[in-house]
Structure formats: C-alpha cells, structure tokens
Design an enzyme around this catalytic site. Sequence first.
Site, mmCIF file in Angstrom:
data_model
loop_
_atom_site.group_PDB
_atom_site.id
_atom_site.type_symbol
_atom_site.label_atom_id
_atom_site.label_comp_id
_atom_site.label_asym_id
_atom_site.label_seq_id
_atom_site.Cartn_x
_atom_site.Cartn_y
_atom_site.Cartn_z
ATOM 1 C CB ALA A 153 -8.776 7.321 4.467
ATOM 2 N N GLY A 154 -11.578 7.359 6.145
ATOM 3 C CA GLY A 154 -12.740 8.213 6.379
ATOM 4 C C GLY A 154 -14.008 7.484 6.783
ATOM 5 N N GLY A 182 -8.764 8.701 9.526
ATOM 6 C CA GLY A 182 -9.064 8.728 10.952
ATOM 7 C C GLY A 182 -10.167 9.687 11.356
ATOM 8 C CE LYS A 194 -2.989 2.868 2.846
ATOM 9 N NZ LYS A 194 -3.962 2.985 3.942
ATOM 10 C CG ASN A 230 -6.328 1.009 11.580
ATOM 11 O OD1 ASN A 230 -5.132 0.864 11.396
ATOM 12 N ND2 ASN A 230 -6.852 0.721 12.772
ATOM 13 C CB THR A 231 -9.738 5.149 12.902
ATOM 14 O OG1 THR A 231 -8.421 5.411 12.426
ATOM 15 C CG2 THR A 231 -9.915 5.859 14.233
#
Lengths: 264, 68
Positions: A189-190, A163, A102, A211-212
């Site tokens: 992301a997001g 995040g 990545k 992830n987050t």
Amino acid sequence: MPNDKLVVAGRAYDSRLLVGTGKYRDFDETRRAIEASGAQIVTVAIRRMNIGQNANEPNLLDVLPPSKYTLLPNTAGCYNAQDAVRTLRLARELLDGHALVKLEVLGDAESLYPNMPETLAAAKTLVSEGFQVMAYCSDDPILAKQLEDLGCVAVMPLASLIGSGMGIINPWNLQIIIDRVKVPVLVDAGIGTASDAAVAMELGCDGVLMNTAIAKARDPVRMGRAMKLAVEAGREAFLAGRMAKKPYQASASSPETGLIQKSA
Amino acid sequence: MPIRVTLNGEPREFPAPLTFSQLVDELDLASKRIAVERNGEIVPRSRLAEAAVADGDRIEVVVAVGGG
C-alpha cells in the site's frame, strides 16, 4: 541472481513484486499488466456473486488461472476479525483448500488504515485453522513483531495509505521492522511510482505489493513493466550494498594526477 | 412446501425442498468457481449434493473478483 528467491511459507518465487487485480478497465488489461509486471502472486477479493446476471459473465480466475499464478485472497472491506476470518474460510473453499491468504482488517473507510487489535485477533484464529497468513499492518515495529510471533508467514506494513500513491512516508519504521522481523517483510500500500518500489527494496524489504500504482497509471501495462524493473533494481542495489554517504564531501572519480595543465 | 431463504442478502423462494447442488443448478452456477456458506458455515463442495437447503437459511454464494 538465480538463487535470490522470495520464500513465503516454504514456497520460492522468482518475482518479489506482488500485484492486486482491482481497478483495471477490463480483464484483458488486468491480464496484460500483470504479465508485464512478472508477478507470480496476485491478490483477489471475495464478493457475493451477482446472481441472475451472470450467465456468460467472464470470471477473473479464467484470466488468472490458479495453475499459473499463486492467488492471494484478501479480506478487503472487512472491519473486524470475525468478518475477515469468515471471508478467508470462503476463499479457502473457493480455491480448493488453498491456505496462503492476505489478512487486512481496516479501521475506517476514509483512511483504510489497519485496525491492529482486530488484525492480531484474526491472525491468531487463522493460524490456528492452518491458514498461512500474510498480514497487512501498520508500520509499528512492535505490532509487526507480534504478528510474526503469532505465526504469520509475512508482515506487510503500509508505505502510506492504500491507493494514495504517496510513497514511503516513514522509511525509518520500515527499517526497524526489517531489522527485527525474521519472516518476509513486504511493503503493501502507498507505492505511487517506480522509484517508491525501488526505495522499498533498497531498504531491504523482501517484496512489494501494489495495485493502484499500476492499474491507475496512464499506461498500466507499461507501468507493470516499470515496477518489475524497479523491484529488481532495488533488490540488486540492496544486495550490492550501497556506497557510504559522505555529506558535504566531494570525491573525484577521475585521477587527480597527470593533468595537462601546468601545476603552479 | 415452499422453501424461503435469504440468498446473498435477497429473499428467494423455491417451490419444493432441494439440495445445495440443485440450488446451484437452479441458479445456473454449476460450471462456476464459487463457494457456498449457509448460516455462517461453509458448505463444502463435496457436501453440496447431500446437504439440504432448509427454510429460513441465510445463504451466501461468493466468487473471486479483482482486488488489492
């Protein structure tokens, strides 16, 4: 859908949910949340070893063995192409010649927004060195196409800032990218909650990376499962093909004849 | 002759010449999954036993950690 697999760089995956391994309380929580998510591709970061204090320190790769997961080393924290390439060369050595990576080259520490000129430069070098590059990118359709043309095996536009959990800010741009790019398009992301992931999949994304949203949920294991279900539901809805929207026009679902009231 | 290197950004001194394998042993990392870089170039695992650490080397030893 037994044959509905995500194919990246010639390899087929049953799960369209990719997850990160950061921000968990401990490795046990990491392992349990990722198991619940059903993800088969998991991202890892490459960092200096903490020399001297590591005699019996557990290793992430003991929890996520490469025999069970496809590890996707990232270039998080890199702000130029040179650092990103260097990081991934180390990752390839660390993971015994593993080529799938990545790429993310960041623009600034506040927004973590991708630096696209540096991302494109790094992608070019990495592809020439035999890496299979999944590239985190802005949601600019022209730049996403350029990444594909350079030989990236997937493009991964952001839904919103890394995040932030703000969800999909610009579904229209994502739609243009999905329509024009032939390699897999993954939202990276997001994503904040399950509905965000479902919407991404309903738009026609090939997968979602997060992830987050899982790691910082109150119950990460449960959210891992929620995301698995959301990605599956969104994918099924996309394949099923949603009904046409009929603005301001109701349409009864029950028969309009045979009513017991007398008609006037 | 002591060998002075920069290891993960910190100065480090070894009393005598050594190979990268010996360096890895010295740091108690022999059983760890690591990658080694010297002056910006990868030192492949297959070459750790023969490659000698040189005075002034900038050495990086990295691992996989949690990240998105």
